[in-house]
Design a protein around this motif. Structure first.
Motif, PDB file in Angstrom:
ATOM      1  N   GLY A 169       0.828  -1.194   0.000  1.00 25.98           N
ATOM      2  CA  GLY A 169       0.000   0.000   0.000  1.00 25.98           C
ATOM      3  C   GLY A 169       0.865   1.246   0.000  1.00 25.98           C
ATOM      4  O   GLY A 169       1.804   1.358   0.797  1.00 25.98           O
ATOM      5  N   VAL A 170       0.580   2.171  -0.889  1.00 28.06           N
ATOM      6  CA  VAL A 170       1.371   3.389  -1.015  1.00 28.06           C
ATOM      7  C   VAL A 170       0.955   4.395   0.054  1.00 28.06           C
ATOM      8  O   VAL A 170      -0.231   4.694   0.217  1.00 28.06           O
ATOM      9  N   VAL A 171       1.944   4.918   0.779  1.00 24.84           N
ATOM     10  CA  VAL A 171       1.722   5.942   1.803  1.00 24.84           C
ATOM     11  C   VAL A 171       2.592   7.144   1.441  1.00 24.84           C
ATOM     12  O   VAL A 171       3.816   7.102   1.573  1.00 24.84           O
ATOM     13  N   HIS A 172       1.957   8.221   0.986  1.00 23.46           N
ATOM     14  CA  HIS A 172       2.688   9.413   0.555  1.00 23.46           C
ATOM     15  C   HIS A 172       3.042  10.251   1.782  1.00 23.46           C
ATOM     16  O   HIS A 172       2.162  10.652   2.551  1.00 23.46           O
ATOM     17  N   VAL A 173       4.325  10.522   1.970  1.00 24.49           N
ATOM     18  CA  VAL A 173       4.808  11.260   3.147  1.00 24.49           C
ATOM     19  C   VAL A 173       5.771  12.351   2.692  1.00 24.49           C
ATOM     20  O   VAL A 173       6.954  12.337   3.003  1.00 24.49           O
ATOM     21  N   SER A 174       5.266  13.313   1.959  1.00 22.82           N
ATOM     22  CA  SER A 174       6.075  14.405   1.429  1.00 22.82           C
ATOM     23  C   SER A 174       6.789  15.146   2.548  1.00 22.82           C
ATOM     24  O   SER A 174       6.370  15.132   3.694  1.00 22.82           O
ATOM     25  N   GLY A 175       7.870  15.837   2.179  1.00 23.03           N
ATOM     26  CA  GLY A 175       8.654  16.623   3.139  1.00 23.03           C
ATOM     27  C   GLY A 175      10.108  16.565   2.736  1.00 23.03           C
ATOM     28  O   GLY A 175      10.673  17.532   2.251  1.00 23.03           O
ATOM     29  N   HIS A 176      10.710  15.407   2.890  1.00 22.27           N
ATOM     30  CA  HIS A 176      12.081  15.189   2.438  1.00 22.27           C
ATOM     31  C   HIS A 176      12.155  15.278   0.914  1.00 22.27           C
ATOM     32  O   HIS A 176      13.138  15.762   0.359  1.00 22.27           O
ATOM     33  N   ALA A 177      11.132  14.800   0.235  1.00 20.51           N
ATOM     34  CA  ALA A 177      11.007  14.916  -1.215  1.00 20.51           C
ATOM     35  C   ALA A 177       9.526  15.017  -1.539  1.00 20.51           C
ATOM     36  O   ALA A 177       8.682  14.475  -0.818  1.00 20.51           O
ATOM     37  N   ALA A 178       9.225  15.696  -2.642  1.00 22.27           N
ATOM     38  CA  ALA A 178       7.818  15.925  -2.995  1.00 22.27           C
ATOM     39  C   ALA A 178       7.061  14.623  -3.187  1.00 22.27           C
ATOM     40  O   ALA A 178       5.902  14.501  -2.810  1.00 22.27           O
ATOM     41  N   GLY A 179       7.727  13.624  -3.771  1.00 20.82           N
ATOM     42  CA  GLY A 179       7.049  12.366  -4.034  1.00 20.82           C
ATOM     43  C   GLY A 179       7.440  11.240  -3.115  1.00 20.82           C
ATOM     44  O   GLY A 179       7.165  10.069  -3.414  1.00 20.82           O
ATOM     45  N   LEU A 180       8.062  11.546  -1.983  1.00 24.79           N
ATOM     46  CA  LEU A 180       8.510  10.490  -1.079  1.00 24.79           C
ATOM     47  C   LEU A 180       7.340   9.627  -0.631  1.00 24.79           C
ATOM     48  O   LEU A 180       6.313  10.128  -0.168  1.00 24.79           O
ATOM     49  N   CYS A 181       7.504   8.317  -0.770  1.00 26.67           N
ATOM     50  CA  CYS A 181       6.451   7.383  -0.369  1.00 26.67           C
ATOM     51  C   CYS A 181       7.037   6.226   0.423  1.00 26.67           C
ATOM     52  O   CYS A 181       8.196   5.846   0.251  1.00 26.67           O
ATOM     53  N   MET A 182       6.210   5.697   1.295  1.00 24.12           N
ATOM     54  CA  MET A 182       6.486   4.438   1.966  1.00 24.12           C
ATOM     55  C   MET A 182       5.566   3.388   1.353  1.00 24.12           C
ATOM     56  O   MET A 182       4.580   3.707   0.699  1.00 24.12           O
ATOM     57  N   PHE A 183       5.898   2.117   1.584  1.00 23.86           N
ATOM     58  CA  PHE A 183       5.073   1.014   1.112  1.00 23.86           C
ATOM     59  C   PHE A 183       4.792   0.101   2.302  1.00 23.86           C
ATOM     60  O   PHE A 183       5.708  -0.509   2.847  1.00 23.86           O
ATOM     61  N   GLU A 184       3.532   0.018   2.703  1.00 22.64           N
ATOM     62  CA  GLU A 184       3.192  -0.793   3.870  1.00 22.64           C
ATOM     63  C   GLU A 184       2.634  -2.144   3.426  1.00 22.64           C
ATOM     64  O   GLU A 184       2.070  -2.274   2.343  1.00 22.64           O
ATOM     65  N   PHE A 185       2.818  -3.162   4.295  1.00 25.65           N
ATOM     66  CA  PHE A 185       2.341  -4.502   3.973  1.00 25.65           C
ATOM     67  C   PHE A 185       2.074  -5.250   5.268  1.00 25.65           C
ATOM     68  O   PHE A 185       2.574  -4.896   6.342  1.00 25.65           O
ATOM     69  N   GLN A 186       1.272  -6.291   5.169  1.00 26.38           N
ATOM     70  CA  GLN A 186       0.859  -7.067   6.333  1.00 26.38           C
ATOM     71  C   GLN A 186       1.677  -8.342   6.422  1.00 26.38           C
ATOM     72  O   GLN A 186       1.925  -9.022   5.419  1.00 26.38           O
TER      73      GLN A 186
END
Length: 330
Positions: free
Chosen positions: A157-174
């Motif tokens: 699952g894509v989690v957009h967490v802008s700040g460090h970079a405009a398109g910075l994303c994390m990817f979460e999984f179970q």
């Protein structure tokens, strides 16, 4: 899933690429930079699991910075792999000349506004050039916050967490132990990701980065797999620590303005970080700018042209409080 450690010249420590290869598709999360030594290391790591560049089906990139995306084009050229990245970073990753020119022009504008000396700007010039133009740029498929991707028994699952970079994303999984996350540079185990200088395209970078950290605190991840160094077993605690770190830095910014009076971003940076060299020439004033802007919005700092000063009454309040502090919006 395998964590592949790739050397680089950055202070954050070795980059991580993550490999999925057991069944179905062969997938990489991040690729390391475009240096020949990194490419050789990635080839060697992949061979340990019976994988070559030609075998890779998909690549997911956490953000546009070269130490995370550098080999994506080379891999795509050999395998035809799909390369996925957030919409905000897509043109930079593809090597779009207009996007890179716009970024460089915006950086120059900020450097001048911060009061960065000319000789320091010249030092940064080679670092700011972007990837080696002889390397391959990938064609990308963009994604947005909340998108999901399935492969190899995982759903990312894509989690957009802008700040460090405009398109910075994390990817979460179970997993059977709970939810885990590939945190990219949003959450690192030792260093705090730079905010303000690392991507000047981001408006209100510190506010957005703090929002992402609070999202991590509230997500109950049992483990984070960062873009650099070792896994993080208590992601919420680490995110809370970084929030506190930024609050402490805010107090140092306020105290600098109390002692120095009105001054520009470069002067504040010198007070916080001392003499700057290498990539820190970018990161120091960028971080200072992010805090000054955040404090200006909160009303404790006032901007006059390129200089900042404490708002009326704040200096007296700082002296009166001494070691006690009032809550800041962090």
């Amino acid at each position: 899933m395998e964590r592949l450690s790739l050397s680089n010249g950055a202070f954050e420590g070795n980059n991580n690429a993550y490999l999925f290869h057991d069944t179905g598709e062969t997938v990489l999360i991040d690729t390391g930079d475009w240096m020949a030594t990194t490419q050789a290391q990635l080839h060697e790591h992949l061979r340990e699991y019976g994988v070559t560049f030609e075998d890779i089906d998909r690549i997911f990139l956490t953000h546009w910075h070269g130490d995370h995306v550098g080999l994506a084009g080379e891999i795509q050229a050999e395998s035809g792999a799909e390369v996925h990245v957030h919409t905000a970073d897509a043109l930079l990753v593809e090597g779009d000349e207009d996007a890179w020119e716009d970024l460089h022009a915006l950086q120059k504008s900020y450097f001048d506004d911060w009061g960065m000396p000319t000789e320091k700007q010249e030092t940064l010039r080679d670092r700011m050039a972007g990837p080696d133009m002889s390397s391959e740029y990938p064609t990308v498929t963009s994604f947005e916050d909340g998108d999901t991707f399935s492969f190899d028994g995982f759903e990312l699952g894509v989690v957009h967490v802008s700040g460090h970079a405009a398109g910075l994303c994390m990817f979460e999984f179970q997993t059977e132990n709970g939810r885990e996350v590939f945190s990219g540079d949003a959450l690192l185990p030792i260093y705090t990701p730079n905010v303000g200088g690392a991507d000047v395209r981001v408006d209100n970078p510190l506010e957005k980065y703090l929002r992402g950290l609070r999202r991590i605190v509230n997500s109950n991840y049992v483990r984070a797999w960062p873009g650099h160094r070792e896994p993080i077993d208590e992601p919420a605690d680490r995110a809370a620590y970084i929030i506190h770190h930024h609050e402490e830095r805010a107090w140092r910014v306020l105290d600098t303005l109390r002692r120095q009076g009105a001054c520009d971003t470069w002067t504040v940076s010198a007070e916080l970080f001392g003499e700057l060299n290498g990539i820190h020439i970018l990161h120091g004033p960028g971080e200072s700018y992010a805090h000054l802007e955040h404090l200006e919005q909160e009303g404790t700092v006032v901007r006059d042209g390129t200089e900042y000063r404490l708002a009326d009454g704040i200096a007296e309040k700082l002296v009166e409080l001494e070691d006690d502090r009032w809550p800041l919006p962090y």
